[in-house]
Design a protein around this motif. Structure first.
Motif, short mmCIF file in Angstrom:
data_model
loop_
_atom_site.label_atom_id
_atom_site.label_comp_id
_atom_site.label_asym_id
_atom_site.label_seq_id
_atom_site.Cartn_x
_atom_site.Cartn_y
_atom_site.Cartn_z
N GLN A 1 -3.12 8.63 2.01
CA GLN A 1 -4.18 7.81 2.97
C GLN A 1 -4.80 6.85 2.09
O GLN A 1 -4.55 6.75 0.78
N GLU A 2 -5.36 5.96 2.84
CA GLU A 2 -5.93 4.92 2.14
C GLU A 2 -6.79 4.79 1.19
O GLU A 2 -7.06 4.35 0.29
N LYS A 3 -8.02 5.63 1.36
CA LYS A 3 -9.02 5.77 0.37
C LYS A 3 -8.36 6.44 -1.16
O LYS A 3 -8.59 5.96 -1.98
N ARG B 1 1.00 -1.34 0.03
CA ARG B 1 0.02 -0.01 0.12
C ARG B 1 0.90 1.22 0.01
O ARG B 1 0.47 2.00 0.72
N ASN C 1 3.33 10.09 1.06
CA ASN C 1 2.13 9.69 1.96
C ASN C 1 0.99 10.02 1.22
O ASN C 1 0.69 10.95 0.85
N ALA D 1 -11.17 12.70 -1.41
CA ALA D 1 -10.22 11.75 -1.48
C ALA D 1 -9.32 11.90 -2.79
O ALA D 1 -8.03 11.77 -2.34
#
Length: 96
Positions: free
Chosen positions: A52-54, A40, A50, A94
């Motif tokens: 984020q997940e979404k 990921r 960096n 996102a």
């Protein structure tokens, strides 16, 4: 438009699969970016970005269909399957 958005956009415009993600190997390279789906991680010129997940999930979904149009509804069904209210705001946040 960010450098990442431009790279994904240009990858989606490529007519042949040379720029497509290699999901069997767990990643994709496009422009100066490299995405590792197992870890990921997104890297730009070898330096970890960096993310984020979404946003990473959106990137992964777009790379799965590199060269094809991806409708917002497809992203909603894949990433927010049980969410109906606030989807547009969620995806806009996102992607930004």
């Amino acid at each position: 438009m960010s450098a990442l958005q431009k790279s994904v956009s240009s990858l989606q415009e490529q007519p042949h699969p040379a720029g497509r993600a290699n999901f069997a190997l767990g990643g994709a390279q496009f422009g100066v970016f490299e995405a590792n789906f197992f870890n990921r991680e997104l890297r730009k010129n070898g330096i970890r970005v960096n993310l984020q997940e979404k946003p990473f999930q959106i990137l992964e979904a777009l790379l799965e269909k590199a060269g094809d149009m991806v409708r917002r509804e497809e992203l909603r069904e894949k990433l927010w399957p049980d969410t109906y209210v606030g989807f547009d705001r969620s995806i806009n946040t996102a992607i930004a």
